[in-house]
Write a protein that holds these residues in place. Structure first.
Motif, PDB file in Angstrom:
ATOM      1  N   LYS A  93       0.835  -1.196   0.000  1.00 51.54           N
ATOM      2  CA  LYS A  93       0.000   0.000   0.000  1.00 51.54           C
ATOM      3  C   LYS A  93       0.873   1.250   0.000  1.00 51.54           C
ATOM      4  N   GLY A  94       0.522   2.201  -0.852  1.00 52.32           N
ATOM      5  CA  GLY A  94       1.269   3.435  -0.942  1.00 52.32           C
ATOM      6  C   GLY A  94       0.434   4.636  -0.552  1.00 52.32           C
ATOM      7  N   LEU A  95       1.095   5.637   0.007  1.00 56.33           N
ATOM      8  CA  LEU A  95       0.476   6.939   0.262  1.00 56.33           C
ATOM      9  C   LEU A  95       0.937   7.884  -0.837  1.00 56.33           C
ATOM     10  N   GLU A 120       1.337  16.170   9.074  1.00 52.42           N
ATOM     11  CA  GLU A 120       0.751  15.566  10.278  1.00 52.42           C
ATOM     12  C   GLU A 120       0.152  14.203   9.970  1.00 52.42           C
ATOM     13  N   TYR A 121      -0.593  14.121   8.867  1.00 45.86           N
ATOM     14  CA  TYR A 121      -1.210  12.833   8.508  1.00 45.86           C
ATOM     15  C   TYR A 121      -0.141  11.791   8.189  1.00 45.86           C
ATOM     16  N   GLY A 122       0.863  12.176   7.394  1.00 46.70           N
ATOM     17  CA  GLY A 122       1.885  11.228   6.985  1.00 46.70           C
ATOM     18  C   GLY A 122       2.674  10.668   8.156  1.00 46.70           C
ATOM     19  N   ILE A 123       3.003  11.524   9.120  1.00 47.37           N
ATOM     20  CA  ILE A 123       3.776  11.075  10.283  1.00 47.37           C
ATOM     21  C   ILE A 123       2.916  10.197  11.199  1.00 47.37           C
ATOM     22  N   GLN A 124       1.670  10.584  11.400  1.00 50.01           N
ATOM     23  CA  GLN A 124       0.795   9.820  12.286  1.00 50.01           C
ATOM     24  C   GLN A 124       0.424   8.452  11.715  1.00 50.01           C
ATOM     25  N   ASN A 125       0.408   8.342  10.396  1.00 52.16           N
ATOM     26  CA  ASN A 125      -0.069   7.105   9.767  1.00 52.16           C
ATOM     27  C   ASN A 125       1.019   6.369   8.987  1.00 52.16           C
ATOM     28  N   ARG A 126       2.266   6.657   9.289  1.00 53.81           N
ATOM     29  CA  ARG A 126       3.347   6.106   8.483  1.00 53.81           C
ATOM     30  C   ARG A 126       3.382   4.576   8.499  1.00 53.81           C
ATOM     31  N   GLU A 127       2.915   3.961   9.570  1.00 49.96           N
ATOM     32  CA  GLU A 127       2.953   2.502   9.675  1.00 49.96           C
ATOM     33  C   GLU A 127       1.984   1.814   8.716  1.00 49.96           C
ATOM     34  N   LYS A 128       1.032   2.560   8.180  1.00 50.82           N
ATOM     35  CA  LYS A 128       0.035   1.979   7.267  1.00 50.82           C
ATOM     36  C   LYS A 128       0.587   1.720   5.874  1.00 50.82           C
ATOM     37  N   PRO A 162      13.855   8.323   8.076  1.00 56.45           N
ATOM     38  CA  PRO A 162      14.700   8.123   6.881  1.00 56.45           C
ATOM     39  C   PRO A 162      14.486   6.782   6.189  1.00 56.45           C
ATOM     40  N   GLU A 163      13.958   5.802   6.888  1.00 55.73           N
ATOM     41  CA  GLU A 163      13.752   4.487   6.273  1.00 55.73           C
ATOM     42  C   GLU A 163      12.557   4.460   5.320  1.00 55.73           C
ATOM     43  N   THR A 164      11.778   5.536   5.316  1.00 56.91           N
ATOM     44  CA  THR A 164      10.616   5.616   4.440  1.00 56.91           C
ATOM     45  C   THR A 164      11.030   5.544   2.975  1.00 56.91           C
TER      46      THR A 164
END
Length: 430
Positions: free
Chosen positions: A4-6, A78-86, A111-113
């Motif tokens: 899944k990608g954001l 804010e959204y990207g940091i809060q939901n990065r595990e998704k 950085p691992e993103t």
């Protein structure tokens, strides 16, 4: 479970914009699942039609409640940091460059993103905007107010908006040179810190990466704009009317202007009246007031009709019903020796299966692609345009549309998916 990608994209359906629709076509044909962080409050720099029908089961828009791009960036980070595990990866799309700001902030914190940065236009040193600044008779104050220094000049409001949007979109940077400096820094950070860079043509890639080391150049992925064969109605046929139907669909302004084409039509009317009388030309989308006045002053309006913007899927039907599709690129010769822009409409033209004539710089993606699929390429010279029109209308030139599978979005998305798997280390087991 599918990866899944954001995706971060300021424009996305239902807003009808070139960047948003290009993004949608890629995601729709990908094997991955996607959430798209976007907005639907700001329709400026779009074709002002709602594309509610452009949906796909694997694509899920997230509409931020933001009235301006600065608030959107804050909410995106804010959204990207809060939901990065998704998400297994993120992809930022520009225009607008602020989508890269969101992705950059996430990458710097984590950085691992896995981050893919996709470019439609350069963030800085954009030759299109350089040309606008050279020929523009107006100035934009830091407050956004307009000063028109040319009496009788007819302003193209869409062009003004585009120029303002690029150079004055951040309230903190009211001075033009400060905005340019910030854009240079942003582009440099994005190209160096992302894991993959998408360009839609090799001229764009060479232009943007000219002064970068091999480590950056090795991250480049060429993904051309493509057509989606699912969007064409197979029942729609080419016009068999007595008149030859020529259509232009998309944005025109005083930089990307059809004036030389109109002048060639005047010459056609004088020298080949029978050919001229057999034409029906429709321009859909946007055209500068200056060119509209030219149509009236030179009595071309009975042959050349300016039409309102149409919905995306309707535009594809118009292409299919046409005998000849016209592409007009900006003449950037004053600021750059080669065209670096590949208009997304050209991919849709190819998908329609109809013949194409391009008015463009002879070095650049448009010229290469139109020749590749069997179309006709003309320089911006009035004489060249006239001669090519005559040859086409008299059937004295070989013109066709091969509908090259290279530009089929299914094949382009497969290339994208394979690259994501490679750089992400994805395989069947994980």
């Amino acid at each position: 479970m599918p990866k899944k990608g954001l995706v971060i994209s300021w424009y996305f359906p239902p807003i009808n914009s070139s960047e948003g629709i290009c993004t949608f076509k890629l995601l729709k044909n990908s094997e991955f699942e996607y959430d798209v962080f976007t907005q639907k409050n700001d329709k400026s720099w779009s074709y002002d039609t709602n594309e509610e029908g452009l949906t796909s089961p694997n694509v899920h828009p997230i509409y931020a409640d933001a009235d301006n791009i600065q608030d959107w960036v804050k909410k995106g980070i804010e959204y990207g940091i809060q939901n990065r595990e998704k998400y297994d990866f993120i992809m930022s799309r520009s225009m607008a460059p602020e989508s890269h700001e969101i992705a950059l902030a996430i990458k710097e914190k984590y950085p691992e993103t896995l981050w893919i940065a996709s470019f439609g236009d350069p963030i800085t040193n954009n030759p299109y905007l350089k040309l606008i600044e050279q020929v523009s008779p107006y100035r934009i104050r830091g407050t956004g107010a307009l000063e028109n220094h040319s009496i009788g000049y007819v302003l193209s409001w869409k062009r003004i908006l585009k120029n303002w949007f690029w150079n004055y979109r951040d309230k903190k940077y009211k001075k033009h040179h400060t905005r340019i400096y910030k854009d240079k820094i942003l582009q440099d950070k994005v190209l160096k810190k992302c894991d993959c860079i998408i360009f839609n043509n090799s001229y764009q890639q060479d232009y943007m990466l000219e002064n970068y080391p091999e480590a950056v150049k090795e991250k480049a992925l060429l993904l051309p704009h493509g057509y989606d064969e699912d969007f064409y109605d197979k029942k729609v046929k080419e016009s068999k009317d007595k008149k030859t139907k020529i259509s232009y669909l998309g944005h025109l302004d005083e930089t990307r202007t059809p004036k030389n084409f109109l002048q060639a039509l005047e010459r056609l009317r004088e020298q080949k009246p029978k050919l001229f009388q057999n034409l029906e030309i429709n321009i859909y989308g946007n055209m500068s007031d200056k060119d509209k006045v030219y149509l009236i002053d030179h009595e071309l309006y009975e042959t050349v009709k300016f039409q309102k913007p149409v919905k995306y899927l309707e535009s594809l039907k118009i292409m299919q019903q046409s005998n000849l599709l016209l592409l007009v690129d900006a003449n950037l010769g004053k600021v750059i020796p080669k065209n670096i822009f590949y208009a997304a409409k050209l991919a849709d033209y190819i998908g329609s299966g109809r013949n194409i004539m391009a008015i463009t710089m002879l070095d650049g993606p448009s010229a290469d692609i139109v020749q590749e699929v069997g179309g006709v390429v003309s320089s911006h010279s009035v004489e060249d345009i006239y001669n090519n029109l005559v040859m086409i209308l008299e059937g004295k030139t070989s013109i066709t549309n091969h509908r090259n599978e290279k530009y089929n979005m299914k094949n382009i998305a497969k290339k994208f998916d394979n690259e994501v798997k490679k750089i992400g280390g994805f395989n069947e087991k994980n």
